[in-house]
Design a protein around this motif. Structure first.
Motif, short mmCIF file in Angstrom:
data_model
loop_
_atom_site.label_atom_id
_atom_site.label_comp_id
_atom_site.label_asym_id
_atom_site.label_seq_id
_atom_site.Cartn_x
_atom_site.Cartn_y
_atom_site.Cartn_z
N VAL A 9 0.82 -1.22 0.00
CA VAL A 9 0.00 0.00 0.00
C VAL A 9 0.86 1.27 0.00
N LYS A 10 2.12 1.15 0.41
CA LYS A 10 3.00 2.32 0.41
C LYS A 10 4.44 1.87 0.37
N ILE A 11 5.27 2.62 -0.37
CA ILE A 11 6.71 2.36 -0.43
C ILE A 11 7.43 3.65 -0.06
N VAL A 12 8.36 3.55 0.89
CA VAL A 12 9.11 4.72 1.35
C VAL A 12 10.59 4.48 1.11
N ASP A 13 11.23 5.38 0.39
CA ASP A 13 12.69 5.32 0.22
C ASP A 13 13.33 5.88 1.49
N GLU A 14 13.95 5.00 2.26
CA GLU A 14 14.56 5.41 3.52
C GLU A 14 15.97 5.95 3.32
N SER A 17 19.86 2.87 -0.44
CA SER A 17 19.89 1.41 -0.63
C SER A 17 18.77 0.68 0.10
N THR A 18 17.92 1.38 0.83
CA THR A 18 16.86 0.71 1.60
C THR A 18 15.50 1.33 1.35
N ARG A 19 14.49 0.47 1.35
CA ARG A 19 13.10 0.91 1.21
C ARG A 19 12.24 0.19 2.23
N THR A 20 11.20 0.86 2.66
CA THR A 20 10.21 0.24 3.54
C THR A 20 8.95 -0.03 2.72
N PHE A 21 8.45 -1.26 2.81
CA PHE A 21 7.25 -1.68 2.11
C PHE A 21 6.14 -1.90 3.14
N ASP A 63 19.19 -11.13 -5.69
CA ASP A 63 18.15 -11.31 -6.70
C ASP A 63 16.75 -11.03 -6.14
N ALA A 64 16.46 -11.60 -4.96
CA ALA A 64 15.12 -11.45 -4.40
C ALA A 64 14.83 -10.01 -4.01
N THR A 65 15.78 -9.36 -3.35
CA THR A 65 15.55 -7.97 -2.94
C THR A 65 15.54 -7.04 -4.14
N SER A 66 16.32 -7.35 -5.17
CA SER A 66 16.29 -6.53 -6.39
C SER A 66 14.93 -6.62 -7.06
N ARG A 67 14.36 -7.82 -7.08
CA ARG A 67 13.02 -7.98 -7.65
C ARG A 67 11.98 -7.27 -6.79
N LEU A 68 12.16 -7.31 -5.49
CA LEU A 68 11.24 -6.60 -4.60
C LEU A 68 11.28 -5.11 -4.87
N PHE A 69 12.46 -4.59 -5.16
CA PHE A 69 12.60 -3.16 -5.47
C PHE A 69 11.93 -2.80 -6.80
N ASP A 70 11.66 -3.80 -7.64
CA ASP A 70 10.97 -3.53 -8.91
C ASP A 70 9.46 -3.41 -8.73
N ASN A 132 24.00 9.48 4.35
CA ASN A 132 22.81 9.14 3.57
C ASN A 132 22.25 7.77 3.91
N GLU A 133 23.08 6.90 4.52
CA GLU A 133 22.64 5.55 4.84
C GLU A 133 22.18 5.38 6.28
N LEU A 134 22.14 6.46 7.05
CA LEU A 134 21.64 6.37 8.42
C LEU A 134 20.15 6.05 8.39
N LEU A 135 19.79 4.94 8.98
CA LEU A 135 18.43 4.42 8.89
C LEU A 135 17.65 4.69 10.17
N PHE A 136 16.47 5.27 10.02
CA PHE A 136 15.53 5.52 11.12
C PHE A 136 16.13 6.41 12.22
N MET A 137 16.98 7.34 11.84
CA MET A 137 17.62 8.20 12.83
C MET A 137 16.58 8.96 13.65
N ASN A 138 15.55 9.48 12.99
CA ASN A 138 14.54 10.26 13.71
C ASN A 138 13.75 9.40 14.69
N ARG A 139 13.50 8.15 14.36
CA ARG A 139 12.78 7.26 15.26
C ARG A 139 13.59 7.04 16.55
N PHE A 140 14.89 6.92 16.40
CA PHE A 140 15.74 6.75 17.59
C PHE A 140 15.85 8.06 18.38
#
Length: 259
Positions: A9-14, A17-21, A63-70, A132-140
């Protein structure tokens, strides 16, 4: 167990190199640190920790995560779970320390948010390759004190999470939790073993899974034969002494892959 069809229902570019689905199904009874098996049709089924009750956060690595990103919003995947042993939640009033490296922040961010209202102190050491790769910094940051490190020095301290861990007094923390690249966690393990803190530390591990429910044995760890999918993925530090942790893992064929 048949997979549940879940629509994205939503995809967020975190980060780059990372996305939240986010899905139209929420695992309300999941224990923080548990995982779901994600079936990317026509490619593979892979384990992913829950970064929200209804979402996974994925790094593009194969392969699996690359397909997920598609995939796009409106597409679907199959989900099974939640499975495994999650984190032991702290008691009210305890002080806790979180040590997160890279995408290892995914299971620790919901833990920080969940325990912040009841804990005396929540401290996070958050590391990444660069700013740029710091993940969920604001949540912490919204859940307590945060030490930030980057490999290249592009944000805050140049160095690694273990540099900070080496300098703080770990004796003041009732519980310690960590997730990240295994060699990072192995160095964390060494420091906490030296400080006699392994018994109050939990490590979230990654191994190759096939069934995800403890039947096939693909994720068994030497020497004790602990199944990462069933006995983990969260392990107490004492359980990892004299194990393969930080030395090697096994691929789909069972062949050892040295770290």
């Amino acid at each position: 167990m048949l997979p549940l069809n879940a629509n994205i229902v939503k995809i967020v570019d975190e980060t780059p190199s990372t996305r939240t689905f986010f899905f139209d199904h929420s695992f309300e009874d999941a224990i923080i640190g548990q995982f779901v098996m994600v079936w990317i049709r026509g490619v593979d089924e892979i384990p992913m920790t829950l970064s929200y009750k209804n979402a996974i956060t994925v790094q593009k690595v194969g392969d699996a995560t690359s397909r997920l990103f598609d995939l796009n919003e409106g597409d679907s995947v199959g989900l099974r779970g939640p499975f495994g042993r999650g984190f032991t939640l702290p008691k009210d009033g305890e002080n806790i320390l979180l040590i997160a490296g890279g995408v290892g922040a995914a299971p620790l961010a919901p833990l920080a948010e969940n325990v912040y209202p009841s804990c005396s102190q929540v401290t996070t050491i958050l590391g990444a390759r660069n700013v740029n790769e710091l993940l969920f910094m604001n949540r912490f940051l919204q859940s307590g004190q945060v030490y930030i490190t980057t490999d290249d020095g592009s944000a805050h301290r140049c160095g690694f999470v273990t540099d900070v861990l080496d300098e703080i007094d770990v004796s003041k923390y009732d519980r310690i939790y960590t997730c990240g690249p295994e060699m990072m966690m192995k160095r964390v393990f060494g420091i906490l073993e030296r400080e006699s803190a392994l018994e109050r530390t939990e490590f979230s591990l990654h191994r190759y899974f096939k069934c995800g429910i403890g039947v096939c044995g693909a994720c068994c760890m030497d020497e004790a034969g602990l199944r990462v999918c069933k006995d983990g993925p969260v392990f107490n530090g004492k359980e990892l002494i004299s194990s393969e942790f930080g030395k090697y893992a096994r691929g789909p064929s069972g062949q050892k892959k040295l770290f």
